[in-house]
Enzyme design. Structure first.
Site, mmCIF file in Angstrom:
data_model
loop_
_atom_site.group_PDB
_atom_site.id
_atom_site.type_symbol
_atom_site.label_atom_id
_atom_site.label_comp_id
_atom_site.label_asym_id
_atom_site.label_seq_id
_atom_site.Cartn_x
_atom_site.Cartn_y
_atom_site.Cartn_z
ATOM 1 N N LYS A 1 -51.739 20.185 43.144
ATOM 2 C CA LYS A 1 -51.275 18.888 42.716
ATOM 3 C C LYS A 1 -50.163 18.743 41.638
ATOM 4 C CE LYS A 1 -55.307 16.307 43.992
ATOM 5 N NZ LYS A 1 -56.309 17.368 44.518
HETATM 6 C C1 PLP Z 1 -57.101 17.433 45.772
HETATM 7 C C2 PLP Z 1 -57.571 18.869 46.307
HETATM 8 C C3 PLP Z 1 -57.714 18.994 47.638
HETATM 9 C C4 PLP Z 1 -57.517 17.836 48.688
HETATM 10 O O1 PLP Z 1 -56.228 17.278 48.861
HETATM 11 P P1 PLP Z 1 -56.000 16.061 49.689
HETATM 12 O O2 PLP Z 1 -54.565 15.834 49.480
HETATM 13 O O3 PLP Z 1 -56.793 15.107 48.859
HETATM 14 O O4 PLP Z 1 -56.326 16.221 51.012
HETATM 15 C C5 PLP Z 1 -57.978 20.244 47.907
HETATM 16 N N1 PLP Z 1 -58.241 21.359 47.110
HETATM 17 C C6 PLP Z 1 -57.868 21.185 45.767
HETATM 18 C C7 PLP Z 1 -58.219 22.347 44.738
HETATM 19 C C8 PLP Z 1 -57.451 19.769 45.213
HETATM 20 O O5 PLP Z 1 -57.257 19.459 43.958
#
Ligand code: PLP
Length: 468
Positions: free
Chosen positions: A112
């Site tokens: 993210k």
């Molecule tokens: C947010 C997240 C996901 C999922 O990602 P999306 O874009 O919501 O599908 C998977 N793994 C981790 C570690 C995350 O922080």
């Protein structure tokens, strides 16, 4: 470039407006009216370029004239300067034809950061131009909140409030949210679940008077600018494995569908992606939907990959918009059924369109742990539980003639208990954050109550304290 809502009833916006708004006023999600494409030559020219150079080439056509070339390049440079790896998103090989794309070298050790860091910079530039001040409120099951705080802390013209479910995030995740000292950061521990956090956030966005009064802005994964920033690493990974001369497949550990939808956009832009595989944990609404055509909520079962513990996958609405031929009224009706009946049936035509684009797989808790154990022996890689879900599905879908890239979404040290249980090894934090457990925490306990939350936000943001 103009942005339209997936439900067809909200004003058409520019890139900056869509970015600052987040959720559209008709409850839909913003998408570009048309997806710009890159030619084979333009994609081939990315070989050997830095992550930042590729980011500029991928993002610029979507941004239109909202930012100058110098502004966008400057924002990109600042966004990724703090990453712990010069490649930003390095690839490592797991097995013949199977690669891991490490997306965890950012400041909070999860993918993210790729999106949040750049939108922090872009928000700052856009707000300075407009002389505006905004209030960012986000709901998190852990990773989004820490990434948002890390990206917006200390920025001018922005307060950031993050709601997380009290007692339901990992110690590392909580500390990443509660230890920044900047006075524009507000970590709020809500008495309730992640769904409660998300629902109160939605209520705030639907309270238009409050929304306008505080200049409410969202940075949850539905924000288009976040999806766009994630398109970049599909290009860097594919090009380094031989695209556009060769097709590449991707497997993506998926929850809210933002990360994998970015892969779809990369493909729409012209990147030759063969398979785009959704990997879910036991919260498998997406896998069930692709398998049966039925999208039905059935509660969240907590797992060892908590960032994928969802029962509504918000960005899936964007995939439905494409599958339904960009028919906003049809999407609005599905979302209404979801709200009133707890689910809907995807039409035969739309289901076929989805299956042409996406494959899917589901991984149980035991299989997740087993994959962490096995991968440690097979390739030496220590996987976080989310990445392990991806790797298992990626192995299952790999075809000998096409490289498979599985996205590693978090660093194993972010989920040390699950990794230790599976391998006997406790992954350590990278040196740059080794003192996380010594830093003082700052957090406000809040009730699961809209009026109380709004009052708190009004008060805290108007204190006007000087920035730390
Ligand atoms: C947010 C997240 C996901 C999922 O990602 P999306 O874009 O919501 O599908 C998977 N793994 C981790 C570690 C995350 O922080």
């Amino acid at each position: 470039m103009r942005y339209i809502s997936t439900r067809g009833q909200a004003p058409v916006l520019s890139f900056a407006e869509a970015m600052l708004t987040g959720l559209a006023r008709d409850g839909g999600l913003y998408v570009p009216e048309t997806v710009p494409s890159l030619s084979k030559d333009e994609i081939a020219a990315m070989a050997g370029q830095s992550y930042e150079e590729v980011a500029y080439r991928v993002m610029a056509p979507f941004v239109g004239d909202t930012f100058t070339e110098a502004e966008l390049k400057g924002a990109i440079a600042k966004a990724y300067a703090g990453f712990g790896h010069v490649a930003r998103a390095p690839l490592v090989q797991l097995a013949p034809g199977h690669f891991l794309l490490e997306l965890f070298h950012g400041p909070t050790l999860a993918f993210k950061d790729f999106a949040m860091q750049i939108i922090g910079q872009l928000f700052q530039i856009a707000l300075a131009k407009q002389g505006k001040r905004i209030t960012i409120v986000g709901a998190t099951s852990g990773d989004t909140g820490s990434a948002a705080i890390e990206a917006f802390k200390g920025l001018e013209n922005v307060d950031v409030f993050i709601l997380f479910p009290h007692g339901r995030v990992s110690d590392v995740q909580r500390r990443q949210m509660t230890t920044p000292a900047e006075s524009n950061v507000h970590a709020l521990a809500l008495s309730g679940t992640f769904d409660d956090c998300q629902n109160r956030l939605k209520d705030m966005f639907n309270d238009f008077a409050f929304r306008d009064e505080v200049g409410l802005a969202g940075v949850n994964s539905i924000n288009w600018a976040r999806v766009l920033a994630q398109v970049v690493y599909y290009f860097t990974a594919a090009v380094s494995l031989g695209a556009p001369g060769r097709k590449i497949s991707f497997t993506v550990p998926t929850g809210n569908f933002g990360d994998i939808f970015a892969g779809f956009i990369a493909r729409e832009m012209g990147l030759p992606i063969e398979q785009l595989v959704i990997a879910t944990n036991q919260n498998d609404i997406l896998h069930r939907c692709l398998s049966t055509g039925e999208y039905r909520m059935d509660g969240v079962k907590p797992s060892i990959s908590p960032s994928m513990d969802i029962q509504i996958s918000s960005n899936f609405e964007r995939a439905l918009f494409w599958a339904y031929g960009k028919d906003g009224a049809a999407v609005a009706q599905l979302m209404e059924e979801l709200k009133t009946k707890g689910g809907f049936t995807v039409s035969q035509g739309a289901l076929e369109a989805l299956r042409e684009t996406y494959a899917s797989g589901r991984v149980s808790e035991a299989e997740t742990a087993q994959t962490i154990t096995e991968e440690r022996t097979r390739s030496g890689e220590l996987l976080c539980p989310h990445s392990a879900v991806g790797v298992r599905v990626g192995h299952a879908h790999a075809r000998p003639e096409t490289p498979m890239v599985t996205l590693a979404t978090a660093h194993p040290a972010k989920f040390p208990d699950a990794v230790e249980a599976a391998t006997g090894l406790r992954p350590g934090l990278p040196a740059r954050m080794a003192d996380l457990f010594e830093r003082p925490e700052r957090v406000t306990r809040v009730p699961n109550d809209l009026a109380a939350l709004e009052a708190l936000i009004r008060k805290a943001r108007t204190l006007g304290e000087p920035r730390a």
